[in-house]
Design a protein around this motif. Structure first.
Motif, PDB file in Angstrom:
ATOM      1  N   HIS A   6       0.837  -1.195   0.000  1.00  0.00           N
ATOM      2  CA  HIS A   6       0.000   0.000   0.000  1.00  0.00           C
ATOM      3  C   HIS A   6       0.877   1.252   0.000  1.00  0.00           C
ATOM      4  O   HIS A   6       0.927   1.996  -0.957  1.00  0.00           O
ATOM      5  N   ARG A   7       1.622   1.423   1.084  1.00  0.00           N
ATOM      6  CA  ARG A   7       2.438   2.627   1.253  1.00  0.00           C
ATOM      7  C   ARG A   7       3.884   2.332   0.806  1.00  0.00           C
ATOM      8  O   ARG A   7       4.526   3.140   0.167  1.00  0.00           O
ATOM      9  N   PHE A   8       4.375   1.154   1.158  1.00  0.00           N
ATOM     10  CA  PHE A   8       5.662   0.641   0.659  1.00  0.00           C
ATOM     11  C   PHE A   8       5.265  -0.432  -0.344  1.00  0.00           C
ATOM     12  O   PHE A   8       4.843  -1.524   0.030  1.00  0.00           O
ATOM     13  N   ARG A   9       5.302  -0.128  -1.618  1.00  0.00           N
ATOM     14  CA  ARG A   9       4.742  -1.060  -2.595  1.00  0.00           C
ATOM     15  C   ARG A   9       5.753  -1.393  -3.689  1.00  0.00           C
ATOM     16  O   ARG A   9       6.644  -0.621  -3.967  1.00  0.00           O
ATOM     17  N   PHE A  10       5.558  -2.545  -4.283  1.00  0.00           N
ATOM     18  CA  PHE A  10       6.457  -2.912  -5.375  1.00  0.00           C
ATOM     19  C   PHE A  10       5.668  -3.579  -6.490  1.00  0.00           C
ATOM     20  O   PHE A  10       4.603  -4.159  -6.267  1.00  0.00           O
ATOM     21  N   THR A  11       6.223  -3.435  -7.693  1.00  0.00           N
ATOM     22  CA  THR A  11       5.661  -4.080  -8.881  1.00  0.00           C
ATOM     23  C   THR A  11       6.765  -4.926  -9.491  1.00  0.00           C
ATOM     24  O   THR A  11       7.903  -4.467  -9.573  1.00  0.00           O
ATOM     25  N   LEU A 215       1.389  -2.623  14.567  1.00  0.00           N
ATOM     26  CA  LEU A 215       1.407  -2.785  13.105  1.00  0.00           C
ATOM     27  C   LEU A 215       0.208  -3.605  12.642  1.00  0.00           C
ATOM     28  O   LEU A 215      -0.078  -4.667  13.198  1.00  0.00           O
ATOM     29  N   GLY A 216      -0.468  -3.108  11.607  1.00  0.00           N
ATOM     30  CA  GLY A 216      -1.678  -3.774  11.092  1.00  0.00           C
ATOM     31  C   GLY A 216      -2.797  -2.757  11.039  1.00  0.00           C
ATOM     32  O   GLY A 216      -2.911  -1.930  11.951  1.00  0.00           O
ATOM     33  N   GLU A 217      -3.594  -2.779   9.955  1.00  0.00           N
ATOM     34  CA  GLU A 217      -4.623  -1.760   9.738  1.00  0.00           C
ATOM     35  C   GLU A 217      -5.994  -2.416   9.628  1.00  0.00           C
ATOM     36  O   GLU A 217      -6.483  -2.680   8.521  1.00  0.00           O
ATOM     37  N   PRO A 218      -6.627  -2.718  10.807  1.00  0.00           N
ATOM     38  CA  PRO A 218      -7.972  -3.305  10.760  1.00  0.00           C
ATOM     39  C   PRO A 218      -8.938  -2.365  10.034  1.00  0.00           C
ATOM     40  O   PRO A 218      -8.749  -1.155  10.085  1.00  0.00           O
ATOM     41  N   LEU A 341       4.701  -0.625   8.853  1.00  0.00           N
ATOM     42  CA  LEU A 341       5.410   0.390   9.652  1.00  0.00           C
ATOM     43  C   LEU A 341       5.064   1.787   9.152  1.00  0.00           C
ATOM     44  O   LEU A 341       4.776   2.689   9.944  1.00  0.00           O
ATOM     45  N   LEU A 342       5.093   1.961   7.838  1.00  0.00           N
ATOM     46  CA  LEU A 342       4.825   3.280   7.270  1.00  0.00           C
ATOM     47  C   LEU A 342       3.352   3.662   7.450  1.00  0.00           C
ATOM     48  O   LEU A 342       3.033   4.800   7.799  1.00  0.00           O
ATOM     49  N   LEU A 343       2.461   2.703   7.269  1.00  0.00           N
ATOM     50  CA  LEU A 343       1.028   2.988   7.419  1.00  0.00           C
ATOM     51  C   LEU A 343       0.686   3.367   8.857  1.00  0.00           C
ATOM     52  O   LEU A 343      -0.123   4.265   9.103  1.00  0.00           O
ATOM     53  N   ASN A 344       1.317   2.704   9.800  1.00  0.00           N
ATOM     54  CA  ASN A 344       0.982   2.913  11.215  1.00  0.00           C
ATOM     55  C   ASN A 344       1.352   4.318  11.705  1.00  0.00           C
ATOM     56  O   ASN A 344       0.814   4.801  12.703  1.00  0.00           O
ATOM     57  N   MET A 345       2.276   4.977  10.981  1.00  0.00           N
ATOM     58  CA  MET A 345       2.736   6.288  11.459  1.00  0.00           C
ATOM     59  C   MET A 345       1.630   7.334  11.483  1.00  0.00           C
ATOM     60  O   MET A 345       1.713   8.308  12.219  1.00  0.00           O
ATOM     61  N   SER A 346       0.569   7.126  10.687  1.00  0.00           N
ATOM     62  CA  SER A 346      -0.498   8.130  10.658  1.00  0.00           C
ATOM     63  C   SER A 346      -1.723   7.687  11.456  1.00  0.00           C
ATOM     64  O   SER A 346      -2.806   8.256  11.306  1.00  0.00           O
ATOM     65  N   SER A 347      -1.564   6.703  12.343  1.00  0.00           N
ATOM     66  CA  SER A 347      -2.745   6.210  13.061  1.00  0.00           C
ATOM     67  C   SER A 347      -3.151   7.109  14.228  1.00  0.00           C
ATOM     68  O   SER A 347      -4.245   6.987  14.754  1.00  0.00           O
ATOM     69  N   ARG A 348      -2.271   8.014  14.666  1.00  0.00           N
ATOM     70  CA  ARG A 348      -2.608   8.911  15.791  1.00  0.00           C
ATOM     71  C   ARG A 348      -2.201  10.350  15.465  1.00  0.00           C
ATOM     72  O   ARG A 348      -1.130  10.573  14.889  1.00  0.00           O
ATOM     73  N   ILE A 349      -3.010  11.281  15.913  1.00  0.00           N
ATOM     74  CA  ILE A 349      -2.722  12.694  15.668  1.00  0.00           C
ATOM     75  C   ILE A 349      -1.380  13.084  16.306  1.00  0.00           C
ATOM     76  O   ILE A 349      -0.634  13.894  15.743  1.00  0.00           O
ATOM     77  N   ASP A 350      -1.046  12.486  17.458  1.00  0.00           N
ATOM     78  CA  ASP A 350       0.226  12.829  18.124  1.00  0.00           C
ATOM     79  C   ASP A 350       1.415  12.593  17.193  1.00  0.00           C
ATOM     80  O   ASP A 350       2.352  13.378  17.148  1.00  0.00           O
TER      81      ASP A 350
END
Ligand code: FMN
Length: 358
Positions: A6-11, A215-218, A341-350
């Motif tokens: 998603h955020r760290f992606r490869f093709t 880590l993980g985006e339910p 790891l990259l996705l989780n960084m935006s899970s909290r306003i802090d």
């Protein structure tokens, strides 16, 4: 679909007997030191032709980085890498040009696309997984900065199971065995299968250590669901379990729960994931590989005209794909963890304020 993450992606692109294969890794933060020797070492762990337990196809699997790195550091732009094929023997496949190898993807690819790339199975060949290992090496270099480590090893071959899970044995073992006690038996099983023109299945154990909690985006991008997605995308993988996995169904709740103390969990039946989110324990998963479909025993099949024929294969094949497959599973795990790891960084306003507050 040929893009993962998603955020760290490869093709990835390329085929078994094409000119080259490769990948484009996008979303890599700038400033990561790129150690080309490390990337090549990762490739060497997966590459074919290294010993009698693997296919005889000889490939150097040298990786060339084409973009995204300047003076040894990532620039934040797409990193593209290419691996040239060197040892294609397309003639080996001329006698199976029009027929479908049992257990392989020939039948389904032909029915779906109407095109038959008989040379090693084209895109359906696990040759593509070389590109995943190159992408996985970039993910590992990111994880290294945070002291997160992903390891793998073989815990079962042809029903012969490890009881010791010693990752230090893996690097000295030609079959990446975790248990020295059963290693010889596992090797014999592979050679017996090879000598009788057959193949065997196996199981790889993957472990992630020092993984932070969170880590993980339910709900639809849970850590366990993405690991399952990643593993099942690997050729010949038929099942995966996490933590006690299949065995947990036989446990009572009291034994299956991991009790919690002030200094952490007392056990790790969950495999480090609760509610689709890492809980800071080691993440553990098992990946189940079927026996290699290409075997040298005559089997019945049909050709592209639906005529019943015998399939007699030539060529070079792994007698047990789990061995080299374990490295691919390890790489895919690193790619999932990097993405999470990259996705989780935006899970909290802090966290967002930490980046943007002036
Ligand atoms: N299948 C073969 O028939 N011959 C091989 O030499 C071979 N090598 C493989 C190497 C690796 C590392 C992996 C992970 C798989 C390999 N496979 C090989 C498995 C096939 O690619 C796979 O079984 C096939 O694409 C059908 O897909 P499926 O088994 O996922 O249904």
């Amino acid at each position: 679909m040929n893009t993962f993450g998603h955020r760290f992606r490869f093709t990835t692109f390329g085929e078994s007997h094409g000119k080259a294969l490769g990948c484009v890794v996008d979303g890599v933060p700038a400033g990561i030191k790129i150690d080309e020797e490390f990337i090549q070492n990762e490739m060497n762990r997966r590459k074919p032709g290294q010993n009698k337990y693997a296919t005889a196809r000889k490939e150097s699997d040298s990786v060339e980085i084409l973009s995204g790195v300047f003076e040894g550091l990532t620039t934040g732009t797409p990193i593209s890498m290419i691996i040239f094929n060197e040892n294609q023997k397309s003639r080996d496949y001329s006698n199976v040009k029009d027929l479908f190898r049992p257990g392989h993807a020939d039948y389904t690819y032909f029915n779906k696309y109407g095109i038959r790339d008989y040379r090693g199975g084209g895109r359906s060949s696990a040759r593509e997984t070389a590109a995943r290992v190159a992408a996985g090496a970039i993910a590992k270099l990111l994880l290294k900065q945070l002291d997160i480590e992903v390891k793998s090893g073989i815990c079962e071959i042809d029903g012969i199971k490890a009881t010791n899970f010693d990752f230090s044995n893996v690097q000295n073992s030609e079959i990446y065995a975790l248990d020295k006690e059963v290693e010889q038996k596992q090797k014999d099983a592979i050679l017996n299968a090879k000598n009788s023109h057959n193949s065997v299945g196996g199981v790889a154990l993957i472990k992630v250590t020092n993984c932070p909690a969170g880590l993980g985006e339910p709900l639809y991008f849970k850590l366990d669901s993405q690991l399952a997605n990643a593993m099942m995308s690997i050729n010949a993988v038929k099942a995966i379990d996490i933590g006690d996995g299949f065995n947990s169904v036989q446990n009572k709740g009291y034994d299956n729960n991991d009790e919690i103390r002030a200094n952490g969990f007392k056990s790790n039946h969950s495999g480090g994931i609760l509610g689709g989110i890492s809980n800071s324990e080691d993440i553990k998963l098992k990946v189940y590989f079927k026996p290699t479909p290409s075997i040298f025993i005559k089997q019945e099949t049909v050709d592209i005209y639906n005529k019943e024929v015998d399939c007699e294969l030539k060529g070079r094949h792994d007698p047990c794909v789990a061995v080299r497959g374990s490295v691919v599973a390890e790489s895919m795990t690193a790619l999932v963890i990097a993405d999470m790891l990259l996705l989780n960084m935006s899970s909290r306003i802090d966290n967002i304020k930490k980046v943007y507050e002036r």
